[in-house]
Design a protein around this motif. Structure first.
Motif, PDB file in Angstrom:
ATOM      1  N   LEU A  30      27.981   6.122 -13.299  1.00  0.00           N
ATOM      2  CA  LEU A  30      28.313   7.513 -13.003  1.00  0.00           C
ATOM      3  C   LEU A  30      27.020   8.263 -12.732  1.00  0.00           C
ATOM      4  N   SER A  31      27.022   9.079 -11.675  1.00  0.00           N
ATOM      5  CA  SER A  31      25.854   9.921 -11.398  1.00  0.00           C
ATOM      6  C   SER A  31      26.315  11.287 -10.923  1.00  0.00           C
ATOM      7  N   ALA A  32      25.453  12.278 -11.094  1.00  0.00           N
ATOM      8  CA  ALA A  32      25.743  13.631 -10.629  1.00  0.00           C
ATOM      9  C   ALA A  32      24.424  14.294 -10.277  1.00  0.00           C
ATOM     10  N   GLY A  33      24.470  15.178  -9.283  1.00  0.00           N
ATOM     11  CA  GLY A  33      23.244  15.785  -8.804  1.00  0.00           C
ATOM     12  C   GLY A  33      23.340  17.285  -8.636  1.00  0.00           C
ATOM     13  N   ALA A  34      22.182  17.881  -8.343  1.00  0.00           N
ATOM     14  CA  ALA A  34      22.128  19.310  -8.072  1.00  0.00           C
ATOM     15  C   ALA A  34      22.784  19.642  -6.736  1.00  0.00           C
ATOM     16  N   ASP A  35      23.169  18.615  -5.984  1.00  0.00           N
ATOM     17  CA  ASP A  35      23.955  18.835  -4.763  1.00  0.00           C
ATOM     18  C   ASP A  35      25.421  19.088  -5.076  1.00  0.00           C
ATOM     19  N   LYS A  36      25.732  19.198  -6.401  1.00  0.00           N
ATOM     20  CA  LYS A  36      27.100  19.462  -6.885  1.00  0.00           C
ATOM     21  C   LYS A  36      28.055  18.330  -6.514  1.00  0.00           C
ATOM     22  N   LYS A  37      27.512  17.123  -6.481  1.00  0.00           N
ATOM     23  CA  LYS A  37      28.305  15.952  -6.131  1.00  0.00           C
ATOM     24  C   LYS A  37      28.356  14.983  -7.319  1.00  0.00           C
ATOM     25  N   ILE A  38      29.550  14.453  -7.581  1.00  0.00           N
ATOM     26  CA  ILE A  38      29.746  13.415  -8.596  1.00  0.00           C
ATOM     27  C   ILE A  38      29.977  12.098  -7.865  1.00  0.00           C
ATOM     28  N   CYS A  39      29.341  11.041  -8.335  1.00  0.00           N
ATOM     29  CA  CYS A  39      29.465   9.728  -7.700  1.00  0.00           C
ATOM     30  C   CYS A  39      29.805   8.680  -8.753  1.00  0.00           C
ATOM     31  N   VAL A  40      30.762   7.819  -8.444  1.00  0.00           N
ATOM     32  CA  VAL A  40      31.072   6.649  -9.270  1.00  0.00           C
ATOM     33  C   VAL A  40      30.930   5.423  -8.384  1.00  0.00           C
ATOM     34  N   MET A  41      30.102   4.484  -8.811  1.00  0.00           N
ATOM     35  CA  MET A  41      29.884   3.301  -7.983  1.00  0.00           C
ATOM     36  C   MET A  41      29.801   2.033  -8.811  1.00  0.00           C
ATOM     37  N   ASP A  42      30.127   0.929  -8.173  1.00  0.00           N
ATOM     38  CA  ASP A  42      29.802  -0.394  -8.667  1.00  0.00           C
ATOM     39  C   ASP A  42      28.434  -0.700  -8.060  1.00  0.00           C
ATOM     40  N   VAL A  43      27.410  -0.855  -8.898  1.00  0.00           N
ATOM     41  CA  VAL A  43      26.051  -1.001  -8.365  1.00  0.00           C
ATOM     42  C   VAL A  43      25.903  -2.258  -7.511  1.00  0.00           C
ATOM     43  N   ARG A  44      26.871  -3.181  -7.609  1.00  0.00           N
ATOM     44  CA  ARG A  44      26.833  -4.366  -6.745  1.00  0.00           C
ATOM     45  C   ARG A  44      27.419  -4.071  -5.369  1.00  0.00           C
ATOM     46  N   LYS A  45      28.179  -2.938  -5.282  1.00  0.00           N
ATOM     47  CA  LYS A  45      28.823  -2.576  -4.018  1.00  0.00           C
ATOM     48  C   LYS A  45      28.631  -1.080  -3.755  1.00  0.00           C
TER      49      LYS A  45
END
Length: 312
Positions: A115-130
């Motif tokens: 899980l990651s989130a930034g000052a761009d007001k975006k939340i991201c969920v990823m499989d680091v392999r994909k």
């Protein structure tokens, strides 16, 4: 092992806490390259960053719960890096955001889920392999903190600068599972207790620590079980992994704030039937006077008098 980021040099230091008065970190990731045989006065030295280093402040770190040699970092340079601590190198670098990274968190139940989130007001969920299959959603205000729910591995909570908490299911980011206004000021941290299903605790710049029950919703909102008021701005709250009733957070006064919630009658009464027998507290051991338990303050710095004026 203690992890510290050295934002001035965009480097990450890992210290061995078993060594007393250690002079140097056990491992350094990124930062300035060391040039053997050349001693240059610090004020004259032009720093040459390692090729795999972040180029700006490191803001967030997360150790992989399955592989202790894997560390994730998020930086103001807008990149996320996955480090092999044993080899002291960055093995992956992601550009999932367009502004500084506020948050990176590995999922405690899924080895590759990040899980990651930034000052761009975006939340991201990823499989680091994909990474190309990452899921995204946008929010309206700046994100302050976030945490995976260890008891419901697909869910995570995000807190924001307006004092709200938003809970998502990672499989569907198009809408929240529920969201609520937790604090009057910025909600600086959210933390789930690993051994107590439904127990979520938040901290805020308004000086409060709040314990919520996210299983028994009232009008689609969590039930506020208990609140602690302090005279400081609070940050970086977390439950102790080996003792699920113990909560700690930092403050602008340089204090470590500790709260053993099993002393609290309201908290214990609400959650005791959800825990295993070996960690179930007895009602008779709770603090009956005031029914709120005890908070300890471990002083480790000077009071920040300037910030006190902002407290309500």
């Amino acid at each position: 092992m203690c992890i510290r980021d050295r934002s001035t040099w965009a480097e990450i230091e890992l210290w061995d806490l078993d060594l007393i008065d250690a002079l140097e970190p056990k491992v350094t990731l990124g930062g300035s390259e060391q040039k053997a045989g050349k001693k240059v006065k610090k004020f004259k030295q032009k720093k040459q960053l390692a090729t795999d280093s972040h180029t700006d402040a490191v803001i967030s770190l997360s150790l992989n719960p399955f592989r202790k040699n894997i560390l994730c970092s998020g930086s103001a340079d807008t990149t996320i890096k996955i480090w092999d601590v044993a080899k002291q190198t960055a093995v992956f670098s992601f550009n999932s955001h367009t502004d500084k990274i506020q948050l990176v968190r590995f999922n405690p139940s899924e080895e590759a889920a990040l899980l990651s989130a930034g000052a761009d007001k975006k939340i991201c969920v990823m499989d680091v392999r994909k990474p190309k299959e990452a899921l995204f959603t946008n929010v309206a205000v700046d994100i302050e903190s976030g945490a995976w729910d260890p008891n419901t591995p697909t869910n995570f909570a995000i807190s924001d600068e307006k004092g709200s908490v938003l809970v998502y299911d990672a499989r569907n980011l198009s809408e929240t599972v529920f969201n609520f206004n937790a604090h009057k000021k910025s909600a600086t941290s959210v933390s789930y207790s690993k051994g107590i299903p439904g127990l979520l605790t938040t901290t805020s710049l308004d000086g409060t620590i709040k314990v919520w029950d996210t299983q028994n919703l009232i009008r689609k909102n969590p039930n506020l079980i208990q609140q602690k008021n302090t005279k400081a701005k609070l940050f970086c709250g977390s439950y102790y992994q080996d003792s699920p009733w113990v909560f700690a957070c930092g403050s602008n006064k340089g204090e470590l704030v500790l709260w053993d919630t099993k002393e609290n009658l309201h908290v214990v009464s609400n959650f005791k039937e959800r825990v295993s027998a070996n960690i179930k507290p007895k009602i008779e051991d709770c603090n009956k006077e005031g029914q709120d338990g005890h908070i300890e303050y471990n002083q480790d710095g000077n009071d920040d008098d300037e910030d006190e004026d902002d407290m309500e």
